[in-house]
Design a protein around this motif. Sequence first.
Motif, PDB file in Angstrom:
ATOM      1  N   VAL A  94      -2.856   0.561  -9.023  1.00  0.00           N
ATOM      2  CA  VAL A  94      -3.746   0.606  -7.869  1.00  0.00           C
ATOM      3  C   VAL A  94      -4.904  -0.352  -8.105  1.00  0.00           C
ATOM      4  N   THR A  95      -5.156  -1.210  -7.104  1.00  0.00           N
ATOM      5  CA  THR A  95      -6.248  -2.174  -7.206  1.00  0.00           C
ATOM      6  C   THR A  95      -7.427  -1.817  -6.310  1.00  0.00           C
ATOM      7  N   ASP A  96      -7.178  -0.986  -5.278  1.00  0.00           N
ATOM      8  CA  ASP A  96      -8.255  -0.565  -4.378  1.00  0.00           C
ATOM      9  C   ASP A  96      -7.804   0.681  -3.625  1.00  0.00           C
ATOM     10  N   PRO A 100     -13.195  14.068  -2.208  1.00  0.00           N
ATOM     11  CA  PRO A 100     -12.815  15.457  -2.474  1.00  0.00           C
ATOM     12  C   PRO A 100     -11.315  15.640  -2.706  1.00  0.00           C
ATOM     13  N   PHE A 101     -10.993  16.667  -3.460  1.00  0.00           N
ATOM     14  CA  PHE A 101      -9.604  17.073  -3.709  1.00  0.00           C
ATOM     15  C   PHE A 101      -8.881  17.232  -2.385  1.00  0.00           C
ATOM     16  N   GLY A 102      -7.657  16.736  -2.320  1.00  0.00           N
ATOM     17  CA  GLY A 102      -6.836  16.926  -1.128  1.00  0.00           C
ATOM     18  C   GLY A 102      -7.036  15.892  -0.037  1.00  0.00           C
ATOM     19  N   THR A 103      -7.931  14.937  -0.249  1.00  0.00           N
ATOM     20  CA  THR A 103      -8.171  13.893   0.747  1.00  0.00           C
ATOM     21  C   THR A 103      -7.023  12.897   0.736  1.00  0.00           C
ATOM     22  N   LYS A 104      -6.580  12.489   1.915  1.00  0.00           N
ATOM     23  CA  LYS A 104      -5.537  11.472   2.006  1.00  0.00           C
ATOM     24  C   LYS A 104      -6.198  10.104   1.834  1.00  0.00           C
ATOM     25  N   ILE A 105      -5.693   9.324   0.875  1.00  0.00           N
ATOM     26  CA  ILE A 105      -6.235   7.988   0.651  1.00  0.00           C
ATOM     27  C   ILE A 105      -5.101   6.967   0.678  1.00  0.00           C
ATOM     28  N   SER A 155       0.830  -1.208   0.000  1.00  0.00           N
ATOM     29  CA  SER A 155       0.000   0.000   0.000  1.00  0.00           C
ATOM     30  C   SER A 155       0.861   1.253   0.000  1.00  0.00           C
ATOM     31  N   MET A 156       0.219   2.352  -0.382  1.00  0.00           N
ATOM     32  CA  MET A 156       0.884   3.652  -0.451  1.00  0.00           C
ATOM     33  C   MET A 156      -0.160   4.711  -0.096  1.00  0.00           C
TER      34      MET A 156
END
Length: 103
Positions: A92-94, A71-76, A4-5
């Motif tokens: 990216v798979t998920d 939303p823009f800027g959200t950490k995922i 993950s990243m």
Amino acid sequence: MSFSMDIVFVGATVGSGESKKSGRKFDMATIDYAVPAEDFSNDKCVIQKAGYEVKQIDMEKALLSKLRDIPFGTKISCQLAVDPANPRRTFVTDVTVSKQKAA
């Protein structure tokens, strides 16, 4: 193998078609994310930066519907896999929205 990243989400793009210039067919799905901008210098120039710059990573097309409401800027957090046909390529798979806020 997967890993993950964590990223700061900017946007996502899915597209397919034929290039106007070359006539070649294309098929793409990418996530755009922000990283801190880095200065650059060599013996001929010096470039100083501030803020962020946008990078891209490939993704599975089906993720677009999941990303539409982020939303823009959200950490995922992105789950990544190695492409078995090209071990140098990850995609990216998920994705999951991080509980931590982006800086």
